[in-house]
Scaffold this motif. Structure first.
Motif, mmCIF file in Angstrom:
data_model
loop_
_atom_site.group_PDB
_atom_site.id
_atom_site.type_symbol
_atom_site.label_atom_id
_atom_site.label_comp_id
_atom_site.label_asym_id
_atom_site.label_seq_id
_atom_site.Cartn_x
_atom_site.Cartn_y
_atom_site.Cartn_z
ATOM 1 N N ARG A 145 0.822 -1.213 0.000
ATOM 2 C CA ARG A 145 0.000 0.000 0.000
ATOM 3 C C ARG A 145 0.855 1.263 0.000
ATOM 4 O O ARG A 145 0.396 2.313 -0.445
ATOM 5 C CB ARG A 145 -0.951 -0.031 1.186
ATOM 6 C CG ARG A 145 -1.988 -1.153 1.086
ATOM 7 C CD ARG A 145 -2.744 -1.326 2.382
ATOM 8 N NE ARG A 145 -3.489 -0.154 2.746
ATOM 9 C CZ ARG A 145 -4.818 -0.018 2.652
ATOM 10 N NH1 ARG A 145 -5.550 -1.017 2.180
ATOM 11 N NH2 ARG A 145 -5.425 1.092 3.034
ATOM 12 N N ASN A 146 2.072 1.188 0.505
ATOM 13 C CA ASN A 146 3.041 2.283 0.350
ATOM 14 C C ASN A 146 3.865 2.004 -0.888
ATOM 15 O O ASN A 146 4.345 0.885 -1.093
ATOM 16 C CB ASN A 146 3.971 2.370 1.560
ATOM 17 C CG ASN A 146 3.232 2.670 2.850
ATOM 18 O OD1 ASN A 146 3.163 1.832 3.743
ATOM 19 N ND2 ASN A 146 2.686 3.873 2.973
ATOM 20 N N TYR A 147 4.054 3.032 -1.729
ATOM 21 C CA TYR A 147 4.842 2.803 -2.942
ATOM 22 C C TYR A 147 6.336 2.807 -2.640
ATOM 23 O O TYR A 147 7.065 1.928 -3.083
ATOM 24 C CB TYR A 147 4.522 3.857 -4.003
ATOM 25 C CG TYR A 147 5.240 3.576 -5.304
ATOM 26 C CD1 TYR A 147 4.793 2.569 -6.161
ATOM 27 C CD2 TYR A 147 6.383 4.292 -5.669
ATOM 28 C CE1 TYR A 147 5.453 2.278 -7.337
ATOM 29 C CE2 TYR A 147 7.045 4.011 -6.840
ATOM 30 C CZ TYR A 147 6.590 3.006 -7.679
ATOM 31 O OH TYR A 147 7.260 2.725 -8.836
ATOM 32 N N ASN A 173 -3.863 0.841 8.268
ATOM 33 C CA ASN A 173 -4.536 0.752 6.974
ATOM 34 C C ASN A 173 -6.032 1.023 7.129
ATOM 35 O O ASN A 173 -6.727 0.306 7.854
ATOM 36 C CB ASN A 173 -4.338 -0.637 6.375
ATOM 37 C CG ASN A 173 -2.865 -1.023 6.274
ATOM 38 O OD1 ASN A 173 -2.070 -0.308 5.685
ATOM 39 N ND2 ASN A 173 -2.506 -2.160 6.866
ATOM 40 N N ASP A 198 -9.682 1.789 4.966
ATOM 41 C CA ASP A 198 -10.357 1.687 3.667
ATOM 42 C C ASP A 198 -11.792 2.183 3.799
ATOM 43 O O ASP A 198 -12.720 1.385 4.004
ATOM 44 C CB ASP A 198 -10.334 0.239 3.167
ATOM 45 C CG ASP A 198 -8.927 -0.257 2.907
ATOM 46 O OD1 ASP A 198 -8.311 0.198 1.931
ATOM 47 O OD2 ASP A 198 -8.430 -1.097 3.695
ATOM 48 N N SER A 233 0.308 7.294 2.449
ATOM 49 C CA SER A 233 0.002 6.934 1.065
ATOM 50 C C SER A 233 -1.498 6.776 0.872
ATOM 51 O O SER A 233 -2.160 6.072 1.644
ATOM 52 C CB SER A 233 0.695 5.614 0.682
ATOM 53 O OG SER A 233 2.081 5.677 0.927
ATOM 54 N N ASN A 276 -4.347 5.290 -1.644
ATOM 55 C CA ASN A 276 -4.534 4.322 -2.724
ATOM 56 C C ASN A 276 -5.905 4.557 -3.363
ATOM 57 O O ASN A 276 -6.940 4.415 -2.697
ATOM 58 C CB ASN A 276 -4.466 2.890 -2.191
ATOM 59 C CG ASN A 276 -3.052 2.440 -1.871
ATOM 60 O OD1 ASN A 276 -2.600 1.390 -2.295
ATOM 61 N ND2 ASN A 276 -2.328 3.239 -1.105
ATOM 62 N N LYS A 335 -8.155 3.215 -6.472
ATOM 63 C CA LYS A 335 -8.258 2.146 -7.461
ATOM 64 C C LYS A 335 -9.146 2.569 -8.617
ATOM 65 O O LYS A 335 -10.282 3.000 -8.414
ATOM 66 C CB LYS A 335 -8.794 0.870 -6.816
ATOM 67 C CG LYS A 335 -7.896 0.324 -5.709
ATOM 68 C CD LYS A 335 -8.501 -0.903 -5.053
ATOM 69 C CE LYS A 335 -7.604 -1.413 -3.936
ATOM 70 N NZ LYS A 335 -8.187 -2.591 -3.244
ATOM 71 N N THR A 372 -3.873 1.376 -9.803
ATOM 72 C CA THR A 372 -3.945 1.969 -8.479
ATOM 73 C C THR A 372 -3.061 3.204 -8.478
ATOM 74 O O THR A 372 -1.852 3.110 -8.723
ATOM 75 C CB THR A 372 -3.472 1.000 -7.384
ATOM 76 O OG1 THR A 372 -4.294 -0.175 -7.399
ATOM 77 C CG2 THR A 372 -3.568 1.658 -6.010
ATOM 78 N N ILE A 402 -1.262 6.180 -6.491
ATOM 79 C CA ILE A 402 -0.753 6.321 -5.129
ATOM 80 C C ILE A 402 -0.035 7.653 -4.964
ATOM 81 O O ILE A 402 1.176 7.758 -5.210
ATOM 82 C CB ILE A 402 0.205 5.168 -4.763
ATOM 83 C CG1 ILE A 402 -0.426 3.809 -5.081
ATOM 84 C CG2 ILE A 402 0.585 5.236 -3.278
ATOM 85 C CD1 ILE A 402 0.490 2.644 -4.820
ATOM 86 N N GLU A 405 1.744 10.136 -2.498
ATOM 87 C CA GLU A 405 2.425 9.760 -1.258
ATOM 88 C C GLU A 405 3.273 10.907 -0.724
ATOM 89 O O GLU A 405 3.926 11.622 -1.484
ATOM 90 C CB GLU A 405 3.302 8.530 -1.526
ATOM 91 C CG GLU A 405 4.025 7.961 -0.330
ATOM 92 C CD GLU A 405 4.703 6.642 -0.653
ATOM 93 O OE1 GLU A 405 4.031 5.596 -0.680
ATOM 94 O OE2 GLU A 405 5.927 6.653 -0.917
#
Length: 271
Positions: free
Chosen positions: A44-46, A187, A189, A225, A227, A229, A234, A236, A238
């Motif tokens: 989830r973090n680039y 995390n 969502d 970050s 995300n 979709k 995706t 990102i 950041e």
């Protein structure tokens, strides 16, 4: 030190089920060490954590997996860390013990990777800079803990702690000792297409046993970050903020600093 064309292959392995609870895997496979993984769409973090950046990344060898209910044990032997084609007679021992709660919401993994008795003649970690030769590591042992906890359908927590002990070959100018790291992943969502992750990571290398990786006795990094979709993509955006005990970061004007801030926008395509 990797002279095989397989170094360009991320994973290539065969798995055979010896029984319902025992399987054997042989080939090149991603490491079991760490919270973050090689496949970018699964992170989830680039930008990578310091713990992930300093590996290991993959193993080439054979491993056995044993399962009993929610418990699991893995043990195997592989080439030198991150070597597909072995140039060293020294092999790596890999192992994992895992478990989970009955409802599967809590999971824990205790991981290990290490080798012993290496010499300067067969050690891929040996290096030369100018007239200075560093014979490399006699042994390396890394213990790693990963836990995950689902709080609600929209919120879960990940935690990763690692300790790597590095023993230098005799007469090496570098010190022997250990470095430590820990990271917390929050995390959230709120919707199926939008997610937010905050990673807070702390690195401690008080003896500077791994200066080529860290260059400071401690580093504290926070990465936020988003995300988003969109079909197979995706997006990102950041933000990353870091501080260190010493000025290891370089500003745009070329001067050094003990803190830095970074902004990026990444696009990950999954197929």
């Amino acid at each position: 030190a990797n002279n095989s064309s397989l170094k360009f292959v991320k994973q290539l392995y065969l798995t055979y089920n010896l029984s319902k609870n025992v399987k054997i895997t042989a080939g090149k496979f991603a490491t079991h060490v760490g919270y973050e993984v090689l496949d970018a769409p699964l992170n989830r973090n680039y930008s990578m954590s310091y713990m992930f950046t300093n590996g290991p990344f993959s193993h080439a060898g054979v491993k056995f997996d044993f399962t009993a209910g929610q418990m699991g044990v893995m043990i195997g032997v592989a080439n030198f860390l991150d070597q597909t084609y072995s140039t060293s007679t020294t092999k790596t021992l890999i192992a994992q013990v895992s478990g989970a709660s009955k409802d599967g919401k809590f999971k824990a993994y205790l991981n290990y990777a290490g080798y012993f008795g290496s010499t300067s003649g067969n050690n891929p970690t040996a290096s030369s800079v100018g007239t200075t030769f560093t014979p490399g590591l006699k042994s390396l042992s890394q213990f790693d803990l990963v836990t995950t906890q689902i709080i609600t359908s929209k919120f879960n927590i990940g935690f990763n702690a690692t300790m790597q002990n590095r023993t230098q070959i005799d007469l090496s100018p570098a010190p022997s000792g250990s470095w430590y790291g820990a990271a917390l992943y929050l995390n959230i969502d709120p919707t199926p297409i939008v997610g937010l992750t905050l990673r807070s990571e702390y690195i401690s290398d008080s003896k500077l046993v791994y200066p080529s990786a860290f260059g400071a006795k401690n580093i504290f990094a926070n990465t936020l970050s988003l995300n988003f979709k969109a079909g197979p993509f995706t997006l990102i955006p950041e933000l990353r903020f870091e501080t260190a005990q010493s000025p290891i970061f370089i500003k745009n004007d070329g001067t050094s600093s003990s803190s830095t801030a970074t902004a990026l926008l990444a696009a990950v395509y999954k197929f």
